[in-house]
Design an enzyme around this catalytic site. Sequence first.
Site, PDB file in Angstrom:
ATOM      1  N   TYR A  57       0.823  -1.214   0.000  1.00  0.00           N
ATOM      2  CA  TYR A  57       0.000   0.000   0.000  1.00  0.00           C
ATOM      3  C   TYR A  57       0.855   1.261   0.000  1.00  0.00           C
ATOM      4  CZ  TYR A  57      -3.680  -3.226   1.664  1.00  0.00           C
ATOM      5  OH  TYR A  57      -4.560  -4.264   1.824  1.00  0.00           O
ATOM      6  N   HIS A 118       1.226 -11.510   2.220  1.00  0.00           N
ATOM      7  CA  HIS A 118       0.114 -10.836   1.526  1.00  0.00           C
ATOM      8  C   HIS A 118      -0.602 -11.737   0.528  1.00  0.00           C
ATOM      9  CE1 HIS A 118      -1.258  -6.518   0.306  1.00  0.00           C
ATOM     10  NE2 HIS A 118      -2.262  -7.365   0.306  1.00  0.00           N
TER      11      HIS A 118
END
Length: 269
Positions: A57, A118
């Site tokens: 992010y 992730h």
Amino acid sequence: METIELNTGIQIPVIGSGTNTFGKENREYQGAINDDTTELLTAIKLGYRHFDTAISYRNEAVVGKAIKESGIDRSEFFLTSKIPGKPEHTQDAAAVKASVEASLAALQTESIDLYLIHHPWDNLAEIAAVWAVLEAYVDKGVLKAIGVSNFQEEELSYLLANSRIKPAVNQIESHPGKWNDAIIAYSLANQVVPEAWGPLSRISEAARETLTQIGEAHQKTWSQVVLRYQIERGVIVIPKSHSEKHQAENLALFDFALTAEEKAVIKEL
């Protein structure tokens, strides 16, 4: 705020805030980082203490900045971040360590409450090797819990069989139209807490109408019904909103309960 006990014994709030467009120009995922903490500080003011970010992010530092600016002690927060399943982060132990240390520095913290892989990749043995490095950080108390994201049964079962520390969480896409019931059931059966990302996304108009009707019986919105459904079946939710009104609504889930009949309808959406 209600919590769930992870298999490590620590408590995780059942509602968190996603952050993948926070602190970015035009509130876009690919937007340039502008260090704007407005939405994060609003969420903190409303009572959010669980925040979910990731190296991918690019805004871990914005989350860390907001927590500092809030004036609330770091110990009051539950922070999640994630290491990408990409070679530059996972190719060897040094790359994994560099990623963890970068997350700690960006978040301005000495420990991270939950650290996830992730997403999986094709080489399961490599995933287990990355996991072993993360386990060492758990041993040192730097990572309080470790888990995975977007793992299906094949990858999760391999890690369960080839790890010393069991994954605490499996964060997956789950929303009406794609509940992902099978992996949620598998995770729960193995004492891995499922966590829904995008819990209010990609919902059809027909599903929204049905949820709105259910919500009217409880004086709740369709989105509150969705989130309540997930919580009642043992799934943590991490909705994201830039709106103070919607942020507040997403926390107001503990003064009603769905009936068995309502849950049966929602399950089929």
